[in-house]
Design an enzyme around this catalytic site. Structure first.
Site, PDB file in Angstrom:
ATOM      1  N   PRO A 139       6.968  -8.670   1.855  1.00 29.23           N
ATOM      2  CA  PRO A 139       5.576  -8.274   2.073  1.00 29.23           C
ATOM      3  C   PRO A 139       4.634  -9.076   1.169  1.00 29.23           C
ATOM      4  O   PRO A 139       4.931  -9.288  -0.007  1.00 29.23           O
ATOM      5  CB  PRO A 139       5.549  -6.789   1.681  1.00 29.23           C
ATOM      6  CG  PRO A 139       6.970  -6.342   1.841  1.00 29.23           C
ATOM      7  CD  PRO A 139       7.833  -7.533   1.531  1.00 29.23           C
ATOM      8  N   CYS A 140       3.516  -9.508   1.752  1.00 27.05           N
ATOM      9  CA  CYS A 140       2.604 -10.365   0.982  1.00 27.05           C
ATOM     10  C   CYS A 140       1.489  -9.569   0.326  1.00 27.05           C
ATOM     11  O   CYS A 140       0.732 -10.104  -0.483  1.00 27.05           O
ATOM     12  CB  CYS A 140       1.996 -11.431   1.890  1.00 27.05           C
ATOM     13  SG  CYS A 140       1.152 -10.720   3.311  1.00 27.05           S
ATOM     14  N   GLN A 141       1.396  -8.267   0.635  1.00 22.94           N
ATOM     15  CA  GLN A 141       0.249  -7.491   0.121  1.00 22.94           C
ATOM     16  C   GLN A 141       0.107  -7.557  -1.395  1.00 22.94           C
ATOM     17  O   GLN A 141      -1.020  -7.616  -1.898  1.00 22.94           O
ATOM     18  CB  GLN A 141       0.344  -6.016   0.545  1.00 22.94           C
ATOM     19  CG  GLN A 141       0.229  -5.782   2.030  1.00 22.94           C
ATOM     20  CD  GLN A 141       1.564  -5.936   2.720  1.00 22.94           C
ATOM     21  OE1 GLN A 141       2.556  -6.276   2.092  1.00 22.94           O
ATOM     22  NE2 GLN A 141       1.596  -5.689   4.009  1.00 22.94           N
TER      23      GLN A 141
END
Ligand code: SAM
Length: 346
Positions: A139-141
């Site tokens: 996940p890039c969040q």
């Protein structure tokens, strides 16, 4: 509606929440009316896309390398590696709908979704000797400029888990590590000139209006502050959608419903299969789940033709590495941060 573990809700007042609730109820009523055939007379015929993403990633013969997929999502990386000739070992994603999507489109694959797909619970040593490459898009969040950028303080930071998988399965020895990092990764830089791209209207088979453009980023509806059926990612994206005469909100489940549910401003309404085409998934790749869950998988995905190019490049690097090899076995791993290469005609 149960929130995903990585979902960060908006801190809004009760009054603001009420405004959103009413807006969403009105939109649901209008949609139901349209689908019953009681809405405005349709303006746009059902579109037939011109872009066939399969053309961008011709199926290559098996290259003999076995790939393990972490954080598989809707399968952008998995599909790219598959078409580049890698043998699929298994896919892992914590989202149950991702598991269903992948099992539907590739029934022969080993897929772990939902609780079983939670990478934090897996003992990767079981895969020793069975895997040549690990790929994943954590996940890039925690890192994205569109988010709060809390890095390792963010509980969704899965980079350490990716590294754990690499270490548990196998790691190149210290002796060859610099060679892998310095000599081989540098080979992954694109060496060719990119070809012209298709604009959104052309890709979706919409009539020429004298303007076309690359697709703005398709927002993943799973990761923002609210779960929505909008793919609008920014104010600048909104300007582009407007010029394209395309309505990026209230994405319909399919083209028939998009055709019936006329947007207030008369612009073309997107459907889930249209968003999939814009992210370069072939029509045969259908996504499981309600509209917002399907859009979440699509918006989160690495465009498969881009994954394909990376996979082809990696296969050639691994081949060259083994010609020079100093160790009997190693695992090549790649973390691919989702880049927004749209409608890539490579
Ligand atoms: C950026 S998306 C991956 C997109 C995918 N690589 C593709 O190309 O379609 C990140 C994914 O990580 C998954 N994820 C988050 N936490 C996870 C965990 N603990 N175990 C497995 N998957 C997880 C999310 O469900 C999401 O699908």
């Amino acid at each position: 509606m149960a929130a995903s573990s990585w979902h960060q809700g908006w801190d809004i007042t009760d009054e603001e929440r009420e405004v959103y609730r009413k807006r969403s109820q009105a939109s649901s009523r209008a949609k139901a009316q349209a689908i019953r055939g009681e809405g405005r007379t349709p303006i746009h015929p059902i579109n037939v896309p011109q872009l066939n993403p399969d053309d961008l990633m011709p199926q290559l013969a098996s290259n003999g390398w076995r790939s393990l997929s972490l954080f598989s999502g809707g399968g952008g990386l998995d599909l790219g590696f598959d078409r580049a000739g890698f043998t699929h070992v298994a896919s892992y994603d914590i989202l149950p709908e991702s598991g269903i999507t992948l099992r539907n489109v590739r029934p022969e694959w080993t897929v772990f979704g939902g609780e079983q797909g939670d990478v934090t619970q897996v003992d990767w040593r079981d895969y020793r000797g069975l895997v040549d490459i690990i790929h994943g898009g954590p996940p890039c969040q925690p890192f994205s400029v569109a988010g709060r950028q809390q890095g390792k303080e963010d509980s969704r930071d899965m980079f350490p888990e990716f590294i754990r998988a690499v270490l548990e399965i196998h790691l190149p020895t210290d002796k060859v590590k610099p060679h892998v990092q310095l000599d081989l990764f540098s080979l992954l830089d694109p060496s060719e000139t990119l070809q012209p791209c298709m604009g959104v209207r052309e890709a979706l088979g919409l009539p020429d209006i004298g303007f076309d453009a690359l697709s703005p980023t398709i927002r993943s509806s799973l990761t923002g502050p609210r779960h929505t059926t909008s793919v609008l990612s920014s104010v600048s994206a909104q300007k582009i959608w407007e010029k394209l005469q395309i309505w990026p909100n209230g994405v319909a489940l399919n083209r028939e419903q998009a055709h019936l549910f006329v947007a207030d401003n008369g612009h073309f309404r997107l459907s889930v299969p249209d968003c999939a085409i814009l992210q370069c998934f072939p029509q045969s790749w259908s996504f499981d789940g309600a509209v917002y869950k399907a859009l979440g998988q699509i918006g989160n995905a690495v465009p498969p033709p881009m994954a394909y190019r990376v996979a082809v490049s990696i296969a050639s690097c691994v081949g060259r590495f083994l010609e020079l090899k100093e160790s009997d076995q190693f695992v090549f791993s790649t973390i691919i941060l989702n880049r927004h290469f749209k409608n890539y005609r490579g």
